[in-house]
Design a protein around this motif. Sequence first.
Motif, short mmCIF file in Angstrom:
data_model
loop_
_atom_site.label_atom_id
_atom_site.label_comp_id
_atom_site.label_asym_id
_atom_site.label_seq_id
_atom_site.Cartn_x
_atom_site.Cartn_y
_atom_site.Cartn_z
N ARG A 10 0.82 -1.21 0.00
CA ARG A 10 0.00 0.00 0.00
C ARG A 10 0.86 1.26 0.00
NH1 ARG A 10 -2.84 -2.81 4.02
NH2 ARG A 10 -2.15 -1.31 5.57
N LEU A 11 1.97 1.23 0.74
CA LEU A 11 2.85 2.40 0.76
C LEU A 11 3.49 2.63 -0.61
CD1 LEU A 11 4.59 2.08 4.22
CD2 LEU A 11 2.85 3.73 3.53
N LYS A 12 3.82 1.57 -1.31
CA LYS A 12 4.43 1.71 -2.63
C LYS A 12 3.45 2.31 -3.65
CE LYS A 12 7.94 -1.84 -2.28
NZ LYS A 12 8.40 -3.13 -2.78
N GLU A 13 2.16 2.09 -3.43
CA GLU A 13 1.17 2.70 -4.32
C GLU A 13 1.27 4.22 -4.31
OE1 GLU A 13 -2.81 1.57 -3.41
OE2 GLU A 13 -2.38 -0.57 -3.57
N TRP A 14 1.62 4.80 -3.17
CA TRP A 14 1.65 6.25 -3.01
C TRP A 14 3.04 6.84 -3.19
CZ3 TRP A 14 -2.83 8.48 -3.28
CH2 TRP A 14 -3.94 7.74 -2.96
N ALA A 28 -3.16 9.04 3.05
CA ALA A 28 -3.93 8.57 1.89
C ALA A 28 -4.48 7.18 2.11
CB ALA A 28 -3.04 8.61 0.65
N ASP A 29 -3.69 6.30 2.72
CA ASP A 29 -4.16 4.95 2.99
C ASP A 29 -5.27 4.97 4.01
OD1 ASP A 29 -3.83 2.06 2.61
OD2 ASP A 29 -3.26 2.09 4.72
N TYR A 30 -5.20 5.87 5.00
CA TYR A 30 -6.26 5.96 6.01
C TYR A 30 -7.57 6.40 5.38
CZ TYR A 30 -8.87 7.64 10.03
OH TYR A 30 -9.85 7.85 10.95
N THR A 72 11.60 13.89 1.03
CA THR A 72 12.06 13.31 2.27
C THR A 72 11.23 12.08 2.63
OG1 THR A 72 10.61 14.68 3.61
CG2 THR A 72 12.80 15.56 3.12
N ALA A 73 11.84 11.16 3.35
CA ALA A 73 11.16 9.93 3.75
C ALA A 73 10.02 10.22 4.72
CB ALA A 73 12.15 8.96 4.37
N ALA A 74 10.21 11.19 5.59
CA ALA A 74 9.17 11.51 6.58
C ALA A 74 7.91 12.03 5.89
CB ALA A 74 9.69 12.54 7.57
#
Length: 94
Positions: free
Chosen positions: A64-68, A89-91, A78-80
Amino acid sequence: MLDALPHPPTYVVCDRGYASHKFREDLWNRGSRPVILPRKNDPEVACPHWAYRHRHLVENLWARLKEWRTVATRYEKTAASFLLIAAAADYFKA
């Protein structure tokens, strides 16, 4: 990557690609318990199946994180900020 951690993790969960006796022994020597299923042609080893069954939750989170990733890297570098945008976005997607 394990050398960069401040303390050894209690469990290290991996897929069958890391199923070697040398890697398992290295994890035991670090003070961690390997949670790696044996390959189909290897003999059985002790592996807490309850921990391995929950591995898919982590895999799904990374998917899911890779989708965004493209959205986040287009605006912020930045990673943060990536984790913040992706988590928000996932929430809202769920």
